[in-house]
Design a protein around this motif. Sequence first.
Motif, PDB file in Angstrom:
ATOM      1  N   GLN A  50     -10.327  44.412   8.450  1.00 25.40           N
ATOM      2  CA  GLN A  50      -8.807  44.910   8.739  1.00 25.40           C
ATOM      3  C   GLN A  50      -8.163  44.202   9.817  1.00 25.40           C
ATOM      4  OE1 GLN A  50      -9.281  49.211   8.404  1.00 25.40           O
ATOM      5  NE2 GLN A  50      -8.216  48.946   6.339  1.00 25.40           N
ATOM      6  N   THR A  51      -6.825  43.784   9.820  1.00 32.30           N
ATOM      7  CA  THR A  51      -6.065  43.522  10.811  1.00 32.30           C
ATOM      8  C   THR A  51      -4.821  44.336  11.217  1.00 32.30           C
ATOM      9  OG1 THR A  51      -6.747  40.922  10.588  1.00 32.30           O
ATOM     10  CG2 THR A  51      -4.833  41.392  11.822  1.00 32.30           C
ATOM     11  N   VAL A  52      -4.684  44.635  12.517  1.00 31.79           N
ATOM     12  CA  VAL A  52      -3.412  45.552  12.847  1.00 31.79           C
ATOM     13  C   VAL A  52      -2.504  44.457  13.515  1.00 31.79           C
ATOM     14  CG1 VAL A  52      -2.633  47.339  14.225  1.00 31.79           C
ATOM     15  CG2 VAL A  52      -4.804  47.563  13.059  1.00 31.79           C
ATOM     16  N   GLN A  53      -1.164  44.573  12.989  1.00 31.35           N
ATOM     17  CA  GLN A  53      -0.251  43.642  13.767  1.00 31.35           C
ATOM     18  C   GLN A  53       0.832  44.321  14.345  1.00 31.35           C
ATOM     19  OE1 GLN A  53       1.117  41.342  10.180  1.00 31.35           O
ATOM     20  NE2 GLN A  53      -0.827  39.889  10.607  1.00 31.35           N
ATOM     21  N   TYR A  54       1.170  44.146  15.756  1.00 28.35           N
ATOM     22  CA  TYR A  54       2.258  44.925  16.137  1.00 28.35           C
ATOM     23  C   TYR A  54       3.417  43.974  16.450  1.00 28.35           C
ATOM     24  CZ  TYR A  54      -1.689  47.858  18.090  1.00 28.35           C
ATOM     25  OH  TYR A  54      -2.816  48.490  18.075  1.00 28.35           O
ATOM     26  N   GLU A  55       4.635  44.781  16.302  1.00 28.88           N
ATOM     27  CA  GLU A  55       5.988  43.919  16.212  1.00 28.88           C
ATOM     28  C   GLU A  55       6.857  45.081  16.673  1.00 28.88           C
ATOM     29  OE1 GLU A  55       8.609  41.330  16.618  1.00 28.88           O
ATOM     30  OE2 GLU A  55       6.587  40.863  15.521  1.00 28.88           O
ATOM     31  N   PRO A  56       7.451  44.635  18.165  1.00 30.58           N
ATOM     32  CA  PRO A  56       6.968  43.338  18.771  1.00 30.58           C
ATOM     33  C   PRO A  56       5.479  43.878  19.418  1.00 30.58           C
ATOM     34  CG  PRO A  56       8.352  45.069  19.901  1.00 30.58           C
ATOM     35  CD  PRO A  56       8.363  45.563  18.867  1.00 30.58           C
ATOM     36  N   PRO A  57       4.987  42.716  20.221  1.00 30.17           N
ATOM     37  CA  PRO A  57       3.599  42.941  20.484  1.00 30.17           C
ATOM     38  C   PRO A  57       3.698  43.996  21.692  1.00 30.17           C
ATOM     39  CG  PRO A  57       4.286  40.471  20.580  1.00 30.17           C
ATOM     40  CD  PRO A  57       5.568  41.235  20.064  1.00 30.17           C
ATOM     41  N   VAL A  58       2.623  44.740  21.947  1.00 33.39           N
ATOM     42  CA  VAL A  58       2.252  45.802  22.882  1.00 33.39           C
ATOM     43  C   VAL A  58       2.016  45.181  24.319  1.00 33.39           C
ATOM     44  CG1 VAL A  58       1.057  47.693  23.453  1.00 33.39           C
ATOM     45  CG2 VAL A  58       1.571  47.199  21.078  1.00 33.39           C
ATOM     46  N   VAL A  59       2.775  45.868  25.271  1.00 34.87           N
ATOM     47  CA  VAL A  59       2.272  45.127  26.579  1.00 34.87           C
ATOM     48  C   VAL A  59       1.399  45.618  27.152  1.00 34.87           C
ATOM     49  CG1 VAL A  59       3.327  45.327  29.073  1.00 34.87           C
ATOM     50  CG2 VAL A  59       4.947  45.377  27.264  1.00 34.87           C
ATOM     51  N   LEU A  60       0.299  44.803  27.475  1.00 40.50           N
ATOM     52  CA  LEU A  60      -1.046  45.155  28.194  1.00 40.50           C
ATOM     53  C   LEU A  60      -0.902  45.312  29.377  1.00 40.50           C
ATOM     54  CD1 LEU A  60      -4.034  45.917  28.131  1.00 40.50           C
ATOM     55  CD2 LEU A  60      -4.369  43.539  27.804  1.00 40.50           C
ATOM     56  N   LEU A  61      -0.292  44.179  30.088  1.00 42.63           N
ATOM     57  CA  LEU A  61      -0.087  44.000  31.479  1.00 42.63           C
ATOM     58  C   LEU A  61       1.251  43.353  31.757  1.00 42.63           C
ATOM     59  CD1 LEU A  61      -3.757  42.924  32.751  1.00 42.63           C
ATOM     60  CD2 LEU A  61      -2.602  45.441  33.017  1.00 42.63           C
ATOM     61  N   PRO A  62       2.046  43.964  32.500  1.00 34.94           N
ATOM     62  CA  PRO A  62       3.307  43.203  32.990  1.00 34.94           C
ATOM     63  C   PRO A  62       2.886  41.869  34.055  1.00 34.94           C
ATOM     64  CG  PRO A  62       3.222  45.098  34.197  1.00 34.94           C
ATOM     65  CD  PRO A  62       2.207  45.186  33.366  1.00 34.94           C
ATOM     66  N   ASN A  63       3.814  41.247  34.322  1.00 35.25           N
ATOM     67  CA  ASN A  63       3.240  39.910  35.095  1.00 35.25           C
ATOM     68  C   ASN A  63       3.008  40.436  36.588  1.00 35.25           C
ATOM     69  OD1 ASN A  63       6.122  40.734  35.751  1.00 35.25           O
ATOM     70  ND2 ASN A  63       6.691  38.740  36.464  1.00 35.25           N
ATOM     71  N   ARG A  64       3.408  41.731  36.960  1.00 36.18           N
ATOM     72  CA  ARG A  64       3.161  42.116  38.150  1.00 36.18           C
ATOM     73  C   ARG A  64       2.985  43.646  38.144  1.00 36.18           C
ATOM     74  NH1 ARG A  64       3.069  39.781  42.777  1.00 36.18           N
ATOM     75  NH2 ARG A  64       3.227  41.046  44.832  1.00 36.18           N
ATOM     76  N   ILE A  65       1.795  43.855  38.605  1.00 34.88           N
ATOM     77  CA  ILE A  65       1.430  45.358  38.642  1.00 34.88           C
ATOM     78  C   ILE A  65       1.703  46.103  39.735  1.00 34.88           C
ATOM     79  CG2 ILE A  65      -0.585  46.856  38.331  1.00 34.88           C
ATOM     80  CD1 ILE A  65      -0.169  44.671  36.210  1.00 34.88           C
ATOM     81  N   VAL A  66       2.770  47.130  39.708  1.00 37.54           N
ATOM     82  CA  VAL A  66       3.427  47.849  40.624  1.00 37.54           C
ATOM     83  C   VAL A  66       2.964  49.370  40.484  1.00 37.54           C
ATOM     84  CG1 VAL A  66       5.340  48.582  41.774  1.00 37.54           C
ATOM     85  CG2 VAL A  66       5.411  46.184  40.713  1.00 37.54           C
ATOM     86  N   PRO A  67       2.236  49.656  41.694  1.00 37.40           N
ATOM     87  CA  PRO A  67       1.624  51.167  41.493  1.00 37.40           C
ATOM     88  C   PRO A  67       2.884  52.113  41.463  1.00 37.40           C
ATOM     89  CG  PRO A  67       0.507  49.994  43.239  1.00 37.40           C
ATOM     90  CD  PRO A  67       1.789  49.038  42.521  1.00 37.40           C
ATOM     91  N   ASP A  68       2.469  53.504  40.605  1.00 33.13           N
ATOM     92  CA  ASP A  68       3.317  54.536  40.525  1.00 33.13           C
ATOM     93  C   ASP A  68       4.536  54.187  39.845  1.00 33.13           C
ATOM     94  OD1 ASP A  68       1.591  55.989  42.200  1.00 33.13           O
ATOM     95  OD2 ASP A  68       2.474  55.328  44.071  1.00 33.13           O
ATOM     96  N   ARG A  69       4.541  53.109  38.903  1.00 38.04           N
ATOM     97  CA  ARG A  69       5.634  52.706  37.998  1.00 38.04           C
ATOM     98  C   ARG A  69       5.021  52.943  36.590  1.00 38.04           C
ATOM     99  NH1 ARG A  69       7.906  46.891  37.549  1.00 38.04           N
ATOM    100  NH2 ARG A  69       5.671  46.642  36.430  1.00 38.04           N
ATOM    101  N   THR A  70       5.862  53.567  35.640  1.00 35.50           N
ATOM    102  CA  THR A  70       5.497  53.571  34.340  1.00 35.50           C
ATOM    103  C   THR A  70       6.301  52.802  33.517  1.00 35.50           C
ATOM    104  OG1 THR A  70       6.839  55.428  33.671  1.00 35.50           O
ATOM    105  CG2 THR A  70       4.564  56.033  34.611  1.00 35.50           C
ATOM    106  N   TRP A  71       5.813  52.321  32.288  1.00 33.12           N
ATOM    107  CA  TRP A  71       6.806  51.523  31.355  1.00 33.12           C
ATOM    108  C   TRP A  71       6.333  51.948  29.816  1.00 33.12           C
ATOM    109  CZ3 TRP A  71       2.758  49.022  33.981  1.00 33.12           C
ATOM    110  CH2 TRP A  71       2.019  48.519  33.589  1.00 33.12           C
ATOM    111  N   SER A  72       7.338  51.721  28.949  1.00 29.48           N
ATOM    112  CA  SER A  72       7.107  52.293  27.749  1.00 29.48           C
ATOM    113  C   SER A  72       7.854  51.256  26.844  1.00 29.48           C
ATOM    114  CB  SER A  72       7.656  53.595  27.359  1.00 29.48           C
ATOM    115  OG  SER A  72       9.037  53.861  27.678  1.00 29.48           O
ATOM    116  N   ALA A  73       7.175  51.472  25.518  1.00 29.83           N
ATOM    117  CA  ALA A  73       7.989  50.361  24.358  1.00 29.83           C
ATOM    118  C   ALA A  73       7.424  51.155  23.112  1.00 29.83           C
ATOM    119  CB  ALA A  73       7.147  48.870  24.540  1.00 29.83           C
ATOM    120  N   SER A  74       8.226  50.618  21.915  1.00 28.31           N
ATOM    121  CA  SER A  74       7.931  51.479  20.833  1.00 28.31           C
ATOM    122  C   SER A  74       8.288  49.909  19.668  1.00 28.31           C
ATOM    123  CB  SER A  74       8.887  52.386  20.423  1.00 28.31           C
ATOM    124  OG  SER A  74      10.348  51.763  20.319  1.00 28.31           O
ATOM    125  N   GLY A  75       7.614  50.170  18.603  1.00 28.15           N
ATOM    126  CA  GLY A  75       7.784  49.202  17.528  1.00 28.15           C
ATOM    127  C   GLY A  75       7.016  49.366  16.159  1.00 28.15           C
TER     128      GLY A  75
END
Length: 230
Positions: A108-133
Amino acid sequence: MYLSYPRAILIGVGLCTAGATLAETPASPASTVQEVEAEELFPLVPSESTFEVVDGDGEGRQVVMELSSADGEGRWEVRFGDYNILHLSKLRDGSVLLTGLDVLTQGQTVQYEPPVVLLPNRIVPDRTWSASGRATVVNKETREVEHTGEYQHRVMPITRERYVTPAGDYEGFLVPLEQTIDLEAQAVIRLWLDLGFFPGKGLVKRSMKFVVDKPLFFGSTTRRTAELTR
């Protein structure tokens, strides 16, 4: 119909595009953890490393992780033994996205739309982020859709951690992830995934727990922790 579709989503690492909904919380000024580039934390270069499952399902098993370039600019694949293949995409700003997941044991293959954020371009401690799709599970051979659902993805505050592994001791970063997928097949999947990275080395430890809630059926809980051995 496979009853194992939860594994398709959760055994991977188990990870925004311009169309994604991304919410962020600014870093706390009291943080003592330095910032780090995603490219430094998880360098996308061809490599091979070995992990050992030290706790949970498959305890004692050796698993080879292979990172290789895939067809297309900025596309990569991470094969974790005979469990799965993660399809990653690196944006020009350095962000790393999870676009899909192949489950080798179930075809099986799982496809995410939009793609899921694994790592943003800059990792900043004590900050959260979220997304849905939208999450879609398809048959890898026939390409037929087997399950669909909505995902909610959240990354908790990143912290500095010390990792003691068979391959050595590392002063790295912990990236904790939470994901919920509400499938139309009358099931809700909940994932907790802790990814331990060492700058310049990549992934050195991975811990996960997932719970499958199925109304009128027995649910399940799976845990697994793997550490770098070489």
